[in-house]
Scaffold this motif. Structure first.
Motif, PDB file in Angstrom:
ATOM      1  N   ASN A 597      -6.460  -3.645 -39.208  1.00  0.00           N
ATOM      2  CA  ASN A 597      -5.351  -2.764 -39.836  1.00  0.00           C
ATOM      3  C   ASN A 597      -6.250  -1.698 -40.236  1.00  0.00           C
ATOM      4  OD1 ASN A 597      -3.699  -5.866 -41.896  1.00  0.00           O
ATOM      5  ND2 ASN A 597      -3.206  -4.632 -39.824  1.00  0.00           N
ATOM      6  N   ALA A 598      -7.422  -1.677 -39.576  1.00  0.00           N
ATOM      7  CA  ALA A 598      -8.047  -0.162 -39.778  1.00  0.00           C
ATOM      8  C   ALA A 598      -7.453   1.020 -38.995  1.00  0.00           C
ATOM      9  CB  ALA A 598      -9.397  -0.069 -39.130  1.00  0.00           C
ATOM     10  N   MET A 599      -7.130   2.242 -39.980  1.00  0.00           N
ATOM     11  CA  MET A 599      -6.819   2.874 -39.600  1.00  0.00           C
ATOM     12  C   MET A 599      -7.571   4.416 -39.192  1.00  0.00           C
ATOM     13  SD  MET A 599      -3.878   3.323 -42.904  1.00  0.00           S
ATOM     14  CE  MET A 599      -2.596   4.806 -42.100  1.00  0.00           C
ATOM     15  N   LEU A 646     -10.433   0.993 -48.951  1.00  0.00           N
ATOM     16  CA  LEU A 646     -11.656   0.949 -48.053  1.00  0.00           C
ATOM     17  C   LEU A 646     -12.287  -0.411 -48.554  1.00  0.00           C
ATOM     18  CD1 LEU A 646     -13.402   5.195 -49.838  1.00  0.00           C
ATOM     19  CD2 LEU A 646     -12.537   4.378 -47.409  1.00  0.00           C
ATOM     20  N   LEU A 647     -12.992  -0.272 -46.886  1.00  0.00           N
ATOM     21  CA  LEU A 647     -14.013  -1.442 -46.865  1.00  0.00           C
ATOM     22  C   LEU A 647     -14.797  -1.326 -45.859  1.00  0.00           C
ATOM     23  CD1 LEU A 647     -13.717  -4.967 -46.526  1.00  0.00           C
ATOM     24  CD2 LEU A 647     -12.881  -4.241 -44.360  1.00  0.00           C
ATOM     25  N   PHE A 648     -16.261  -1.790 -46.842  1.00  0.00           N
ATOM     26  CA  PHE A 648     -17.615  -1.414 -46.926  1.00  0.00           C
ATOM     27  C   PHE A 648     -18.002  -2.876 -46.288  1.00  0.00           C
ATOM     28  CE2 PHE A 648     -16.604   1.275 -50.447  1.00  0.00           C
ATOM     29  CZ  PHE A 648     -16.529   2.488 -49.893  1.00  0.00           C
ATOM     30  N   THR A 649     -18.833  -2.606 -44.870  1.00  0.00           N
ATOM     31  CA  THR A 649     -19.211  -3.643 -44.453  1.00  0.00           C
ATOM     32  C   THR A 649     -20.251  -3.640 -44.396  1.00  0.00           C
ATOM     33  OG1 THR A 649     -17.234  -4.664 -43.012  1.00  0.00           O
ATOM     34  CG2 THR A 649     -19.039  -5.502 -42.314  1.00  0.00           C
ATOM     35  N   THR A 670     -18.307  -5.544 -49.106  1.00  0.00           N
ATOM     36  CA  THR A 670     -17.532  -5.011 -50.909  1.00  0.00           C
ATOM     37  C   THR A 670     -16.703  -4.086 -50.080  1.00  0.00           C
ATOM     38  OG1 THR A 670     -17.702  -4.310 -52.736  1.00  0.00           O
ATOM     39  CG2 THR A 670     -18.964  -2.857 -51.695  1.00  0.00           C
ATOM     40  N   TRP A 671     -15.401  -3.615 -51.478  1.00  0.00           N
ATOM     41  CA  TRP A 671     -14.111  -2.404 -50.729  1.00  0.00           C
ATOM     42  C   TRP A 671     -13.883  -1.962 -52.362  1.00  0.00           C
ATOM     43  CZ3 TRP A 671     -14.015  -7.952 -51.976  1.00  0.00           C
ATOM     44  CH2 TRP A 671     -13.741  -7.881 -52.798  1.00  0.00           C
ATOM     45  N   ILE A 672     -12.743  -0.820 -52.235  1.00  0.00           N
ATOM     46  CA  ILE A 672     -11.792  -0.135 -53.058  1.00  0.00           C
ATOM     47  C   ILE A 672     -10.881   0.040 -52.882  1.00  0.00           C
ATOM     48  CG2 ILE A 672     -12.134   2.027 -54.679  1.00  0.00           C
ATOM     49  CD1 ILE A 672     -15.101   2.653 -53.527  1.00  0.00           C
TER      50      ILE A 672
END
Length: 1850
Positions: A597-599, A646-649, A670-672
């Protein structure tokens, strides 16, 4: 008297008789005041209205319906009614910068997004007043338009311009004079000589048909046709506009709302080269503001690697999009300052080792040592290739540098080359550091002001510079944050920078910096849209870099933009267990939890695809707590859901290649979530990091929420700092705005409950929440309010018009919305005060009204009028005027709501849709007027502060309503309901009350309110019932008038009223509004008009027709009613110019400028170009003539300069004052008229008295000149028959005053001459000596706060008062084409072409002004011809004519002037020859003056006029003795006073007159031709001798000889002959020639005796000159025997003191004394023989005793001196040589004193001869004692001069 107030004295509340009595007592019956009170002669029962009060206006709509336009109205049809296409609503597609419009890609959008997109894409809805530019606000008297109107002007010929330079001209003249009389064959001084001269002269061209007997009517018609052909139509095109600030009635069209850009800078990256090239290097640029500690632009990524280096990364990089290959970028800087740096950061591919290790090779290896270190370099290259292959997608920080931008700009700006090369190092050159330091200090000081246009920080005009950056700083792994960067940048500016001590990385980065061009090609927006023009998509583009302004920018959104910037800042994994050292963060924008699902919305950097699904941060080697400096730019979807996040890996990257070790290992997540309670989540975050993948449905929760069973780094503490910044025109990022928009959209969608923040709002609570959210808008931040201003106002207006139905109840939000609007608008004004025009209108709000606002539709989800209504679906098509309007416009006008109380709600029992259909439409303007009327307190105050906004909103709403309801072509009476008109009436009335009550306290606010109200009424005139609008104007006037009675100093309030009136009258159909085609209906009873002293003293205003004419010229009630606005304008003028109006002097200029502005606007208006139409327009201003006539004593006296210049004045002041000056005593005239009047200052005197009547203030030159040009315009364009009828009605006194005005106009508009313009050009600008007018203006308050504000904001220089007659106290408008004084900063010297142009304009103005005066004089003469009762004013006409002849006039004007003069003499010959004898003399002088003109056409006409004058005089009495005498006297005066007099030209004219006499067949048989010939020859002799007399001042013999000849020439002018004889006697006495002096006195006595004997027959007096024969044999010359000798009993002849018995006695006594001194005692006896009978007759024993005593003495001397008397020594003198001119071969006998030696006379003559020959040759003197003829040299060289002197025995 002094304590009473001016306006208080003018109250007319009692009956007319009482007021008359009261006023007469107070003012001595001033007719001006009686005129102002309009009570002077009222005998009817009709009420009169004082000028200080407004009359009841005509009902314009009724009048027009009762008087329909004639079918065949021709050119007048445009004056009857407004054009049908006067006003229209135009939909203009907004200009799009980009090739493709910026809109979301999604097809489905939520309501807020839809509204935003509509707001950014819909067409502008503009109300177009098609003829608006023809109003006075757009008066073409501006420099460019004036020049356009002045094209094709003919060059007027002026004698003053034709004359050559003084010195050369004088020399030439002297030479001519010496040679002019050189004749060989004729004796010197004879008649034959004169005849010979004239016979050899050439005449000028004769005028055809001059001698024909043509009827006077035909001559008049011919003259008129000639005079009116080829005239300049636009008088004001020749006259500069008065000096004033920006006209108050000018409303500038607001700027089109557009995207904001600061000052733009183009940066081109040319090359980047290191000492060694072993791997690819990646660069980025960004701007930072150190002072604000803010990054002020997004990053610009560029790639300057070679293809070989790029090839090393091929496995990791997909094909690059062209947009990522950009190497040039445009940066925008809104707030440039000395603190802005351009920071360049470099990255490289991640490799094993820390930054220091990786940078080492770049520091130690030099390009020059490449051969020496070849093996090491190969090894390094090999390692780099390996890292690129394995770690190619990861980066590491490498180096950075910074450029102090303003240093570059300022140093480039100061150099003169086209482009500049600047080398920027890190510290080897100390000079560059100190230079940098100094410039930044200057910058800091200048930054105290926040203006972006600060000169030191101007980025728009510096020269392009090429920078070579030579040194980079190695990045420190633990100092990568922005905070560290700001410290470094601040340190760079210090002299002892830490960075200077660091070892740099040597490189060469070449960059071009230049101001960005206005429209660069191949440009991409920050969203990568192509900007027009973009001819070829394959060309490497230039990127526009988005600015993050250092401070708030207040500009509404106009384009769709939805970007998100993510800034990972730091990570703390110190407490995380396990191996996590080389950490990178992968950032993704997800629309769901699944990895797929990453845009693809993350913008690429350089040399990569445009968008990607992920972005990685740079790796800091072996650092568990790294800092990051990445910027990740994301294109946000238009519609966000709860699942967008927003996904932070976090990954550990394995730099060493080990078996079974993956390249990257995930070490945290983590994410926002993007939305929080429906709002975009942005800002600073400190997030916990999960060790495990997040569970299902994590995206709707925040990572701060402790999810069960999840492991977190450091016990769920925040370890990852990240900042998220949105730049969006969808998301307000303000909680108050968000809540308001959410509630409004919930109403639109009818979706309940609404979730806002943590609240769930149910439908039953919606009303309160909605009202509270509206009032809470005041708490929102100003910046987002401005950004979403258009949408916010649209929604508030929608709530006013469409009351929401909530739970079946109609909620009236009109009041709340109105209050919110008032509050928002005031906030904008207060906080953005630098963003206002001269009227205090905020440009953002003005743009909203002009372009954006449209009538909202009353139904949801259906289009509003025009494309895309508020809250409707989006339309892209432009709707034409004829397009079918939506069905929703068939509005149901019934209402269930109370219109008087906005809080009362109707309560229908039907469902919501039914309720909506019941309540129908609320029209916005109606609701707005209602809310405004009923509001109070702070809301009302807020609305008043910005009244202009609500007025303009209301007007646009009204126009839209009329346009879409098809009412624009319907009757104005039925366009709006009565309740709305009542509201408007109440609104205008209360606002007028506010103005009147607060004008002394809130000056600035009241000025704004006053102008806003005026513009509102001006607008209403275009769309409402105009009679109703007139009544609103009257309401305002009434309130002001009432207040004026009660205040001591009225000038401020009257000044406001003038501004108000000027704006109202600036309407483009002002003329039509004044009913120019209406005929004034007379009052019911034939009462004479009482508006001026004119009609009181006139005996002609008896019938109705005359009354109509009088009403047209006076400010009568009928005039003021039917020509309503013009009446108000002229009334203001009359009241303010009234000398008795105390405290209004400072407003003179203002009110005169208003009239001037109106007339100049009409003059240039193409609609009124037809003369018939212009006459109708001029009819509106006929009372102006009377008003200006009343101001004659106050006008600046332009004639003073003429008298100072030595121009002969017609009437001396003393004479005038002694005789009363006019045909009828003023006191008597006024008594006849029923009033008494104080002595007028300047009635018909022409020469203006400075004593009486001057105690009231005189107008400035500028004001006087403006008034007079207005007068001339009316006279030029008015219907001549109407003028003639009015002149017929005027009294002699008033007609004389009109002639005074015309006389003044002649002086006022006199041509200054090209030499004056050249002289003025050499002077620099200087302050006026007289500042009184300015001081009075300031004290009296006519300079209001508005003008002061405009003046301050522009920082204008104080304008210098100077004048049209340069040096007086008039203000000149600062225009390059009109200004005579120039500011020092401008170039002082005008070009020759500019001076020529100025002279051309001035010449044409002078000519046209004088022709208008001539036209008017002709009408006055016709009036006299018709009435035959006002011949007395013909003298005044003649005075004006003569004055115009005396001034500097063009040849064209003088031709017409002479034609008029000839016609006047032909019609009224007795005028000159019997009544106005002094003017006959003056006319002769003027004609002779022009006979000597250097221009042949002027001479031709002047000669013709002079000849006809003689002819006319002859025909009256068979001789023309009077003209003969006057011409002879005039010639003497002319030759004596004129400086550059040329007798050659006059000789030609005399020859022309002679030719006329020879060709005059009709009088050939009479003595006339001989008399003319005698006169002409005599004139010629006098002319020659008088000219030579000047030449021979130093030669006494020649001088006396010439004086004798001149005296002889004046034989028919006894007064002049006597004068010259006495002059001769005086000259002889000075030289002790007593015998000659005595002979002159005897001749004088004989002349007097001759004329005394003709007057009275007294036996004891001598019988004429025969009595004196014994004394002198030639005394018979004094006989008066000729046919044409004038009679001494005629007025003005022989009137001197000597033509009396006492005069005769005095002359004889003087003669006897002179004879006695000369020793001629025998002659003494002969003189006393004449005297003794006179004294005996008078029995004067004393005198007789004295005479006999003197006789005894004389006889005794004869006896004693017998044989011993000596009478003189005589010499015979001859002159030989051509250098002597006409003296060549002439012989004279010189008488010298007794015992004069030959040597003495030789010496005296030697000096004389040197002068005669101009020192050109040596004179040879020969002295002879033998007979004269025998020794004359026969063959001598006649080029040499030989005077011969011979002694004669006495």
């Amino acid at each position: 008297m002094a304590e009473r107030r001016a306006f208080a004295q003018k109250i007319s509340r009692t009956v007319a008789a009482e007021v008359r009595k009261q006023i007469s007592g107070q003012y001595g019956g001033s007719p001006q005041l009686l005129k102002n009170l309009n009570i002077g002669g009222s005998v009817s029962h009709h009420t009169t209205v004082p000028l200080t009060e407004a009359v009841e206006p005509v009902d314009l709509e009724e009048y027009l319906s009762a008087h329909p336009m004639p079918v065949e109205s021709g050119p007048l049809r445009d004056l009857f009614e407004f054009p049908s296409d006067d006003i229209e609503v135009v939909y203009t597609p907004r200009e799009c910068r980009t090739l493709v419009s910026a809109v979301p890609e999604e097809s489905e959008m939520d309501p807020h997004v839809r509204d935003c997109v509509r707001s950014y894409t819909e067409d502008w809805a503009i109300v177009n007043r098609k003829y608006h530019k023809l109003g006075t606000g757009f008066n073409p008297n501006t420099l460019d338009k004036q020049k356009e109107r002045q094209k094709g002007l003919p060059k007027q010929v002026f004698e003053s311009d034709e004359a050559p330079d003084g010195n050369s001209y004088q020399d030439e003249q002297d030479d001519l004079k010496r040679r002019s009389m050189s004749i060989d064959d004729t004796p010197r001084g004879s008649w034959a000589c004169s005849i010979f001269d004239l016979k050899n002269s050439l005449p000028d061209a004769l005028l055809p048909n001059l001698l024909d007997r043509t009827p006077n009517e035909e001559i008049d018609h011919h003259n008129e046709d000639q005079r009116k052909s080829n005239r300049h139509k636009e008088l004001f095109a020749l006259h500069p506009a008065p000096d004033e600030e920006e006209p108050i009635e000018r409303l500038s069209v607001p700027e089109v709302p557009k995207e904001h850009f600061g000052q733009r800078l183009l940066v081109k990256c040319l090359s980047l080269k290191f000492e060694i090239e072993i791997e690819p290097i990646f660069a980025s640029l960004a701007l930072y503001d150190v002072k604000e500690k803010k990054k002020i632009s997004e990053n610009f990524y560029f790639d300057l690697n070679s293809e070989q280096m790029k090839g090393m990364l091929r496995p990791h990089v997909p094909p690059a999009a062209i947009s990522t290959l950009a190497r040039s970028a445009i940066f925008s800087i809104t707030y440039p300052s000395q603190d802005v740096f351009l920071v360049i950061k470099l990255e490289k591919v991640l490799q094993q080792g820390d930054i220091g290790e990786c940078a080492e090779p770049y520091m130690i290896f030099k390009e020059s040592d490449a051969a020496k270190n070849k093996e090491k370099l190969e090894k390094l290259k090999c390692q780099a290739e390996q890292f690129c292959q394995r770690l190619g997608k990861y980066r590491m920080p490498f180096a950075w540098t910074a450029i102090h931008l303003m240093n570059i700009v300022s140093s480039a700006g100061s150099l003169e080359r086209d482009s500049t090369e600047v080398e920027v190092g890190t510290g080897e050159r100390k000079g560059s550091w100190s230079e940098r330091r100094n410039s930044s200090i200057v910058g800091r000081r200048s930054l105290e002001r926040t203006t972006s246009g600060d000169e030191a920080c101007n980025l728009t005009s510096f020269r392009p510079a090429t920078l070579t950056v030579t040194n980079f700083f190695k990045q420190e792994g633990d100092r990568l944050s922005d905070e560290d960067l700001y410290k470094f940048l601040a340190d760079m500016r210090r002299p002892s920078s830490v960075l200077r001590r660091l070892r740099p990385i040597t490189a060469q980065l070449k960059i071009d910096i230049s101001p960005a061009p206005e429209n660069p090609h191949y440009c991409l927006t920050p969203e990568l849209l192509q900007v027009k023009l973009y001819p070829d998509s394959r060309v490497r583009p230039t990127r526009e870099i988005l600015e993050f302004p250092a401070r708030d920018v207040y500009v509404p959104n106009t384009t769709y933009r939805n970007l998100l910037y993510v800034y990972p800042q730091s990570l703390n994994f110190a407490n995380r267990q396990g191996s996590a050292r080389n950490i990178t963060v992968k950032v993704q924008f997800m629309y769901g939890e699944d990895p797929s699902n990453a845009m693809p919305v993350i913008f690429g950097k350089s040399s990569c695809p445009e968008f990607s699904k992920e972005a990685y941060t740079a790796v800091v080697y072996h650092n568990r707590s790294p800092d990051f400096h990445e910027e990740i730019k994301i294109k946000l979807p238009a519609t966000l859901t709860d699942h967008h996040h927003l996904l932070f890996t976090f990954y550990h990257v394995s730099c060493q290649q080990k078996q079974n070790t993956p390249l990257e290992t995930p070490v945290g997540y983590t994410w926002i979530p993007m939305l929080q309670n429906g709002r975009l989540k942005t800002g600073q975050f400190c997030l916990p990091v999960s060790l495990e993948k997040p569970p299902q449905a994590y995206s709707v929760l925040s990572p701060e929420v402790p999810l069960p069973g999840m492991k977190w780094v450091d016990n769920h503490k925040g370890v990852f700092n990240v900042e998220v910044v949105a730049v969006s025109s969808l998301h307000t990022q303000d909680p108050y705005l968000d809540k308001f928009f959410a509630l409004v959209h919930a109403l639109d969608e009818h979706m309940f409950p609404v979730r806002i923040g943590d609240m769930r709002i149910m439908e039953n609570n919606l009303e309160n929440e909605l009202k509270s959210s509206i009032s809470a808008l005041n708490s929102s931040q100003l910046e987002p309010v401005v950004r979403f201003l258009h949408l916010l106002l649209d929604k508030l207006i929608l709530l006013v018009v469409r009351p929401p139905v909530i739970a079946g109840q109609i909620v009236n939000l009109g009041q709340a919305s109105f209050e919110a609007m008032a509050s928002i608008i005031n906030r904008l004004h207060k906080n953005l005060d630098g963003n206002q025009d001269q009227h205090g209108r905020n440009s953002l709000l003005a743009s909203y009204i002009y372009y954006v606002f449209r009538l909202p539709n009353t139904y949801p989800n259906s289009p509003s009028p025009g494309p895309g209504g508020l809250g409707g679906s989006v339309h892209y098509a432009t709707m034409a005027r004829s397009a079918v309007r939506p069905a929703s416009l068939n509005l149901n006008r019934s209402r269930s709501l109370s219109n008087s109380n906005p809080d009362i709600s109707g309560t229908p029992t039907s469902p919501d849709d039914e309720v909506r259909s019941i309540i129908g439409s609320k029209l916005f303007h109606e609701e707005l007027a209602l809310q405004w009327v009923v509001c109070s307190g702070s809301v009302r105050e807020a609305a008043l502060q910005q009244a202009w906004f609500f007025f303009e909103l209301m007007v646009k709403s009204m126009v839209h309503h009329l346009y879409f309801a098809d009412k624009l072509e319907g009757s104005r009476k039925h366009r709006f309901p009565e309740r709305f008109m009542d509201d408007v009436n109440a609104l205008v009335s209360t606002i007028a009350g506010d103005i009147v009550s607060r004008f002394q306290k809130d000056t600035e606010m009241v000025e704004r309110l006053n102008t806003s109200l005026a513009f509102f009424l001006n607008d209403l005139l275009s769309i409402m019932d105009r009679g109703f609008v007139f009544s609103l104007i009257k309401t305002c006037y009434k309130q002001v008038s009432a207040k004026l009675y009660n205040i001591p100093n009225p000038s401020n309030l009257v000044s406001l009223r003038l501004d108000f009136l000027r704006i109202v009258c600036s309407h483009e159909h002002y003329v039509t509004l004044n009913l120019p085609c209406s005929l004034l209906t007379p009052p019911a009873s034939p009462s004479p008009s009482v508006s001026s002293a004119t009609s009181q003293s006139s005996g002609f205003s008896t019938n109705v027709q005359d009354q109509k004419i009088a009403n047209m010229f006076e400010l009568s009630v009928p005039f003021r009613q039917q020509h309503y606005l013009a009446g108000l304008v002229l009334t203001e003028l009359a009241v303010i110019l009234d000398p008795d109006a105390e405290g209004l002097f400072g407003l003179h200029k203002k009110v005169i400028n208003m009239v001037h502005n109106l007339l100049s606007s009409h003059d240039s208006d193409p609609r009124y170009a037809d003369p018939q139409v212009k006459a109708r327009v001029a009819m509106l201003y006929l009372p102006l003539i009377g008003v200006i006539m009343e101001t004659v004593p106050q006008l600046y006296d332009f004639t003073e300069s003429h008298n100072q210049r030595g121009r002969p004045s017609c009437v001396a002041v003393d004479d005038y004052e002694s005789e009363g000056g006019s045909m009828i005593s003023q006191t008597v005239a006024m008594a006849i008229a029923g009033t008494s009047v104080h002595q007028l200052a300047r009635p018909s005197s022409i020469i203006l008295s400075s004593s009486s009547g001057r105690q009231h203030s005189t107008f400035s030159t500028e004001s006087s000149r403006s008034l007079l040009i207005c007068l001339l315009w009316v006279l030029k364009n008015a219907d001549e028959s109407v003028l003639q009828k009015w002149f017929t009605d005027l009294s002699v006194l008033q007609l004389n005053r009109l002639l005074d005005l015309l006389y003044l106009c002649v002086s006022c508009f006199e041509y200054k001459g090209k030499k004056v313009f050249e002289r003025m050009n050499s002077l620099t600008f200087k302050k006026s000596k007289d500042m009184r007018a300015k001081l009075e203006e300031a004290i009296l308050g006519s300079i209001g706060a508005r003008q002061e504000m405009v003046r301050r904001s522009r920082g204008q220089l104080e304008r210098s008062p100077s004048g049209s007659a340069f040096g007086s106290q008039e203000n000149l408008r600062w225009r390059k084409d009109m200004t005579h004084w120039r500011q020092n900063t401008e170039k002082l010297d005008k070009s020759r072409a500019e001076i020529e142009h100025e002279a051309l304009i001035d010449g044409n103005l002078a000519t046209e002004a004088n022709l208008i005066i001539l036209d008017t004089l002709e009408i006055v003469v016709q009036t006299v011809s018709v009435t035959e009762s006002k011949e007395s004013i013909l003298g005044g006409v003649l005075k004006v004519l003569l004055h115009s002849m005396a001034c500097n006039q063009s040849a064209l004007y003088l031709q017409h002037c002479f034609a008029t003069q000839r016609a006047l003499v032909s019609k009224f010959p007795e005028l000159l020859f019997e009544e106005e004898t002094e003017q006959c003399a003056d006319l002769c002088l003027r004609l002779l003056r022009h006979c000597s003109s250097s221009i042949s056409t002027i001479r031709s006409h002047a000669s013709a006029s002079l000849y006809l004058l003689m002819r006319q005089n002859f025909e009256i009495g068979n001789n023309f003795a009077r003209v003969k005498m006057q011409v002879t006297m005039s010639l003497s005066s002319l030759v004596g006073t004129s400086q550059n007099f040329n007798e050659e030209f006059l000789r030609r004219s005399l020859k022309t007159i002679l030719t006329y006499a020879e060709e005059d067949l009709e009088l050939r048989e009479t003595t006339f031709p001989d008399q003319v010939q005698d006169l002409v020859f005599n004139l010629h002799m006098i002319l020659s001798d008088t000219v030579k007399m000047k030449e021979h001042q130093e030669d006494p013999e020649m001088l006396i000889d010439l004086m004798y000849r001149i005296a002889k020439g004046y034989q028919n002018s006894p007064d002049l002959r006597l004068t010259w004889l006495q002059n001769m006697a005086g000259k002889h006495s000075e030289r002790s020639n007593h015998a000659e002096s005595a002979q002159c006195l005897v001749h004088s006595a004989a002349l007097v005796a001759e004329y005394l004997s003709m007057l009275e027959d007294r036996k004891y007096l001598p019988v004429g000159c025969v009595t004196f024969q014994n004394i002198s044999s030639n005394v018979l010359e004094e006989s008066a025997v000729s046919d044409d000798v004038v009679s001494p009993d005629e007025e003005g002849i022989c009137s001197g003191k000597y033509f009396t018995e006492a005069g005769l006695v005095g002359l004889l006594e003087q003669a006897a004394a002179s004879f006695s001194m000369a020793g001629m005692y025998e002659a003494v006896n002969e003189v006393y023989k004449v005297l003794i009978p006179i004294h005996e007759a008078n029995r004067d024993a004393k005198k007789l005793s004295t005479i006999h005593g003197k006789l005894q003495e004389a006889f005794s001397k004869i006896v004693h001196q017998d044989g011993k008397r000596m009478f003189g020594t005589y010499f015979r003198v001859g002159f030989y040589g051509t250098k002597f001119g006409d003296l060549d071969e002439q012989e004279f006998v010189y008488k010298e004193p007794a015992i004069t030696k030959l040597a003495e006379i030789s010496h005296r003559l030697e000096v004389r001869c040197l002068w005669l020959t101009s020192n050109s040759v040596n004179c040879t003197f020969t002295v002879f004692h033998q007979p004269f003829r025998s020794c004359v040299p026969k063959a001598q060289d006649h080029q040499v001069s030989y005077p011969h002197i011979m002694f004669l025995c006495s």
